[in-house]
Design an enzyme around this catalytic site. Structure first.
Site, PDB file in Angstrom:
ATOM      1  N   ASP A  94      -9.724  -9.570  18.136  1.00 47.21           N
ATOM      2  CA  ASP A  94      -9.762  -9.897  16.596  1.00 47.21           C
ATOM      3  C   ASP A  94     -10.770 -11.055  16.412  1.00 47.21           C
ATOM      4  OD1 ASP A  94      -9.143  -9.501  14.016  1.00 47.21           O
ATOM      5  OD2 ASP A  94      -7.008 -10.225  14.217  1.00 47.21           O
ATOM      6  N   CYS A 148       1.922  12.322  14.820  1.00 51.54           N
ATOM      7  CA  CYS A 148       2.483  12.088  13.449  1.00 51.54           C
ATOM      8  C   CYS A 148       3.011  13.215  12.636  1.00 51.54           C
ATOM      9  CB  CYS A 148       1.472  11.431  12.375  1.00 51.54           C
ATOM     10  SG  CYS A 148       1.175   9.522  12.663  1.00 51.54           S
ATOM     11  N   CYS A 151       4.951  13.780   9.115  1.00 58.05           N
ATOM     12  CA  CYS A 151       5.721  12.728   8.536  1.00 58.05           C
ATOM     13  C   CYS A 151       4.704  11.924   7.572  1.00 58.05           C
ATOM     14  CB  CYS A 151       5.882  11.790   9.836  1.00 58.05           C
ATOM     15  SG  CYS A 151       6.594  10.029   9.014  1.00 58.05           S
ATOM     16  N   CYS A 154       5.142   6.222   5.920  1.00 50.75           N
ATOM     17  CA  CYS A 154       4.433   4.864   5.759  1.00 50.75           C
ATOM     18  C   CYS A 154       3.546   5.065   4.503  1.00 50.75           C
ATOM     19  CB  CYS A 154       3.310   4.631   6.899  1.00 50.75           C
ATOM     20  SG  CYS A 154       2.198   6.126   7.314  1.00 50.75           S
ATOM     21  N   CYS A 158       4.722   2.495   1.405  1.00 50.83           N
ATOM     22  CA  CYS A 158       3.757   1.278   1.075  1.00 50.83           C
ATOM     23  C   CYS A 158       4.033   0.697  -0.630  1.00 50.83           C
ATOM     24  CB  CYS A 158       2.286   1.704   1.172  1.00 50.83           C
ATOM     25  SG  CYS A 158       1.218   0.350   0.842  1.00 50.83           S
ATOM     26  N   CYS A 174      -3.975  -4.034  -0.085  1.00 48.03           N
ATOM     27  CA  CYS A 174      -2.681  -4.108   0.895  1.00 48.03           C
ATOM     28  C   CYS A 174      -2.437  -5.741   0.979  1.00 48.03           C
ATOM     29  CB  CYS A 174      -3.290  -4.011   2.259  1.00 48.03           C
ATOM     30  SG  CYS A 174      -2.292  -4.327   3.684  1.00 48.03           S
ATOM     31  N   CYS A 201       2.706  -8.146   5.830  1.00 49.06           N
ATOM     32  CA  CYS A 201       3.710  -7.076   5.386  1.00 49.06           C
ATOM     33  C   CYS A 201       3.954  -6.140   6.548  1.00 49.06           C
ATOM     34  CB  CYS A 201       3.103  -6.474   4.134  1.00 49.06           C
ATOM     35  SG  CYS A 201       3.962  -4.953   3.740  1.00 49.06           S
ATOM     36  N   CYS A 204       4.841  -0.517   6.484  1.00 47.02           N
ATOM     37  CA  CYS A 204       4.586   0.870   6.803  1.00 47.02           C
ATOM     38  C   CYS A 204       5.010   0.775   8.252  1.00 47.02           C
ATOM     39  CB  CYS A 204       3.135   1.011   6.602  1.00 47.02           C
ATOM     40  SG  CYS A 204       2.051  -0.485   7.255  1.00 47.02           S
ATOM     41  N   CYS A 208       8.340   3.516  10.299  1.00 46.23           N
ATOM     42  CA  CYS A 208       7.613   4.504  11.254  1.00 46.23           C
ATOM     43  C   CYS A 208       8.752   4.592  12.467  1.00 46.23           C
ATOM     44  CB  CYS A 208       6.374   3.773  11.851  1.00 46.23           C
ATOM     45  SG  CYS A 208       5.858   4.944  12.927  1.00 46.23           S
TER      46      CYS A 208
END
Ligand code: B12
Ligand code: SF4
Ligand code: SF4
Length: 314
Positions: A94, A148, A151, A154, A158, A174, A201, A204, A208
């Site tokens: 990051d 996924c 599904c 998420c 949100c 977001c 947050c 989501c 899952c």
């Protein structure tokens, strides 16, 4: 997040970022605190029902991950060098214009969930990503297939509708962006939806189904510091800048600074007042009404005039 645009195509071409790069070794590091109990997702959802308490998202309750992960990647590179001899390398987490989710997905760390994050069958998504760019031609690991299915949990949960389609996120909506990256005033229509989330947050990811396989970190670095998920907002509003800096030493929260912190807590306090009057909270807000920062003053004024509405009305 202008830095993302500034680096342009370099983000997608490792050899332009670090000349000589032939392969990228990707890594993930689990971050759930060691003491996380079973049923932790339900515990986290319950926190949202206690509007007078501030919630810092799970990844930021302990030590800032950037240094922890980069140091470990550096050690891994040194161990590889002991086996192979010296080689060119650079570790990232990051910390640079690197498309980490894309690299992780292409190298088998998991698939890209509909929430856009890397998701693994063995570890859910509660992990950080990091990379070592190397000048070694290594055999490529095969990518993971997506799991996924049909599904959409998420996308449905949100609070701000930020996941606008499978693997498509409107970052401007977001809560993670609004409470961490965004510097100015938080759009008024989104404030009620932020609830009592004061830093990031997790919704989501909490919803899952694959996160029942999320793993605890063996590192004490990610143990949650006291008060990171349940401190009364009135108490957090009373932190002076000095106290903020002292309490967030070594934590990622420090990066946002005291002004953004107070802005976020004021939004949560406004939402708490809407949910039911609380004299202590009102007094704590009033004490900030003449704060030197215009951003803090504006959010405090908004919080104090908050009438009794529900997020659906916003
Ligand atoms: C900017 C950023 C954010 C932004 C935007 C998030 C997003 N989904 O894009 C905000 C502030 C909202 C955010 C929030 C969070 N983040 Co964040 N974030 C980043 C960061 C710095 C860059 C992501 C990015 O580039 N986004 C821009 C979009 C366009 O890129 P992309 O989705 O990765 O992928 C696209 C491109 O790869 C493109 N593409 C594919 N191939 C090619 C080829 C070419 C040539 C080109 C041009 C493009 C291209 O197509 C993809 C799909 O659109 C990364 C770290 C990093 N350096 O990668 C962490 C990172 C994604 N975040 C992380 C985390 C933990 C979070 C939060 C969970 C934190 C929290 N609890 O609040 C939330 C989750 C919100 C969510 N559902 O995404 C982790 C995710 C770990 C994981 N398991 O995947 C990361 C990897 C940081 C880390 N080192 O661990 N984040
Ligand atoms: S982190 Fe929260 S606001 Fe952001 S996409 Fe996930 S659920 Fe939506
Ligand atoms: S909640 Fe469902 S759709 Fe979203 S990432 Fe997890 S499995 Fe995929």
């Amino acid at each position: 997040m202008a830095y993302m645009q500034a680096h342009g195509i370099k983000r997608a071409r490792p050899a332009e970022l670090v000349p000589g790069t032939l392969s990228v070794i990707t890594a993930r590091m689990d971050y759930l605190p060691a003491a996380t109990p079973d049923g932790w997702q339900a515990i986290e959802f319950e926190r949202l029902q206690r509007p007078g308490e501030g919630i810092v998202s799970l990844y930021a309750r302990g030590r800032d991950y950037h240094k922890v992960l980069r140091n470990r990647l550096q050690k891994l590179a040194e161990r590889i060098a002991q086996e192979l001899g010296p080689f060119g390398h650079r570790a990232f987490t990051d910390s640079a214009p690197v498309l980490e989710v894309e690299l992780a997905t292409r190298s088998g760390q998991g698939w890209r969930g509909k929430h856009t994050l890397t998701l693994s069958r063995d570890a859910g998504s509660m992990f950080f990503l990091g990379e070592i760019y190397v000048d070694l031609a290594l055999p490529a690991t095969a990518p993971e297939t997506p799991h996924c299915g049909s599904c959409t949990a998420c996308i449905d949960i949100c609070p701000t509708g930020a996941i606008v389609g499978p693997q498509r996120l409107d970052a401007r909506k977001c809560i993670s962006y609004l409470t961490i990256e965004h510097a100015g005033s938080i759009p008024e229509d989104l404030r009620p939806r932020i609830g009592n989330r004061i830093y990031g947050c997790d919704d989501c990811q909490l919803v899952c189904p694959w996160n029942k396989y999320a793993r605890r970190s063996p590192l004490p670095d990610f143990d949650a510091r006291p008060g990171m998920a349940d401190a009364p907002l009135a108490q957090l509003l009373a932190w002076t800048e000095e106290e903020f800096l002292r309490r967030t030493e070594g934590s990622a929260i420090r990066r946002i600074g005291h002004e953004r912190w107070l802005r976020n807590v004021a939004v949560a306090a406004g939402n708490a007042l809407r949910a039911g009057e609380d004299a202590a909270l009102r007094t704590a807000l009033q004490a900030l009404a003449a704060h030197p920062s215009a951003i803090v003053r504006e959010h405090v004024a908004w919080a104090l005039v908050a009438g009794p509405t529900t997020p659906q009305d916003a």
